[in-house]
Design a protein around this motif. Structure first.
Motif, short mmCIF file in Angstrom:
data_model
loop_
_atom_site.label_atom_id
_atom_site.label_comp_id
_atom_site.label_asym_id
_atom_site.label_seq_id
_atom_site.Cartn_x
_atom_site.Cartn_y
_atom_site.Cartn_z
N TRP A 8 0.81 -1.22 0.00
CA TRP A 8 0.00 0.00 0.00
C TRP A 8 0.83 1.26 0.00
CZ3 TRP A 8 0.61 3.47 3.85
CH2 TRP A 8 0.79 3.08 5.15
N SER A 9 2.04 1.19 0.53
CA SER A 9 2.89 2.39 0.50
C SER A 9 3.35 2.70 -0.92
CB SER A 9 4.08 2.23 1.44
OG SER A 9 4.93 1.20 1.00
N ARG A 10 3.44 1.69 -1.77
CA ARG A 10 3.84 1.89 -3.17
C ARG A 10 2.63 2.08 -4.10
NH1 ARG A 10 9.37 -0.58 -3.85
NH2 ARG A 10 9.92 -1.16 -1.74
N ILE A 11 1.51 1.44 -3.75
CA ILE A 11 0.31 1.51 -4.59
C ILE A 11 -0.79 2.20 -3.79
CG2 ILE A 11 -1.40 0.21 -5.89
CD1 ILE A 11 0.64 -2.11 -5.96
N GLY A 12 -0.97 3.47 -4.01
CA GLY A 12 -2.01 4.22 -3.33
C GLY A 12 -1.48 5.14 -2.25
N GLY A 13 -0.37 4.81 -1.63
CA GLY A 13 0.23 5.68 -0.64
C GLY A 13 -0.37 5.63 0.76
N THR A 17 -7.82 -0.02 2.82
CA THR A 17 -9.08 0.09 3.57
C THR A 17 -9.54 1.54 3.61
OG1 THR A 17 -8.38 -1.75 4.94
CG2 THR A 17 -10.20 -0.43 5.76
N TYR A 18 -8.61 2.46 3.84
CA TYR A 18 -8.96 3.88 3.89
C TYR A 18 -9.39 4.38 2.52
CZ TYR A 18 -6.44 3.72 8.36
OH TYR A 18 -6.02 3.42 9.62
N ILE A 19 -8.73 3.90 1.48
CA ILE A 19 -9.10 4.31 0.12
C ILE A 19 -10.51 3.81 -0.21
CG2 ILE A 19 -8.56 3.99 -2.33
CD1 ILE A 19 -5.57 3.82 -1.45
N LEU A 20 -10.81 2.56 0.15
CA LEU A 20 -12.16 2.03 -0.09
C LEU A 20 -13.21 2.80 0.70
CD1 LEU A 20 -11.53 -1.83 -0.13
CD2 LEU A 20 -12.21 -0.38 -2.04
N ARG A 21 -12.90 3.15 1.93
CA ARG A 21 -13.85 3.92 2.74
C ARG A 21 -14.12 5.28 2.13
NH1 ARG A 21 -12.20 3.74 8.88
NH2 ARG A 21 -14.19 4.77 9.08
N ASP A 71 -14.72 5.38 13.15
CA ASP A 71 -15.15 6.72 12.75
C ASP A 71 -14.57 7.03 11.39
OD1 ASP A 71 -16.51 7.15 15.12
OD2 ASP A 71 -14.71 7.92 16.13
N TYR A 72 -15.37 7.63 10.55
CA TYR A 72 -14.91 7.99 9.21
C TYR A 72 -14.09 9.26 9.30
CZ TYR A 72 -14.90 9.69 4.45
OH TYR A 72 -14.52 10.17 3.24
N ILE A 73 -12.90 9.22 8.77
CA ILE A 73 -12.02 10.38 8.69
C ILE A 73 -11.66 10.54 7.22
CG2 ILE A 73 -9.82 11.39 9.39
CD1 ILE A 73 -9.95 9.45 11.82
N PRO A 74 -12.16 11.60 6.55
CA PRO A 74 -11.87 11.76 5.13
C PRO A 74 -10.36 11.83 4.87
CG PRO A 74 -13.59 13.27 5.83
CD PRO A 74 -13.03 12.64 7.07
N ASP A 75 -9.93 11.15 3.84
CA ASP A 75 -8.53 11.13 3.41
C ASP A 75 -7.57 10.73 4.53
OD1 ASP A 75 -9.21 11.94 0.79
OD2 ASP A 75 -9.41 13.99 1.52
N LYS A 77 -4.77 9.00 6.63
CA LYS A 77 -3.45 8.51 6.25
C LYS A 77 -3.14 7.25 7.06
CE LYS A 77 -2.75 11.98 3.58
NZ LYS A 77 -3.15 11.85 2.23
N GLY A 78 -2.19 6.47 6.61
CA GLY A 78 -1.75 5.27 7.32
C GLY A 78 -0.88 5.62 8.51
N ASP A 79 -0.67 4.66 9.36
CA ASP A 79 0.15 4.88 10.55
C ASP A 79 1.61 5.03 10.20
OD1 ASP A 79 -2.11 4.62 12.07
OD2 ASP A 79 -1.86 2.45 12.30
#
Length: 79
Positions: A8-13, A17-21, A71-75, A77-79
């Protein structure tokens, strides 16, 4: 080494799961139509197969857990 983090760090950044949400919250109507159309298509062609029921359950299980008690947080980021 965490393979998922590497992917995910290389594909999508950020985690997929966050991208799908984000997609779900931005295009909810289209997502619902796609899920219903996909279910109707698979139901028409694979109605006789036990695999259909297992596949259906698996996708529902995964989709349900994408949003369970989060909770939904728009955009977000990963940990």
């Amino acid at each position: 080494m965490n393979l998922y983090r590497e992917l995910w760090s290389r594909i999508g950044g950020r985690p997929w799961t966050y991208i799908l949400r984000d997609l779900w919250h931005k295009y909810e109507g289209l997502c619902i139509l796609a899920l219903v159309a996909g279910g109707a298509f698979l139901g028409h062609w694979l109605w006789h197969s036990v695999l259909w029921y297992l596949l259906n359950f698996t996708f529902g299980y995964i989709a349900g857990h994408l949003f369970w008690e989060k909770d939904y947080i728009p955009d977000q980021k990963g940990d």
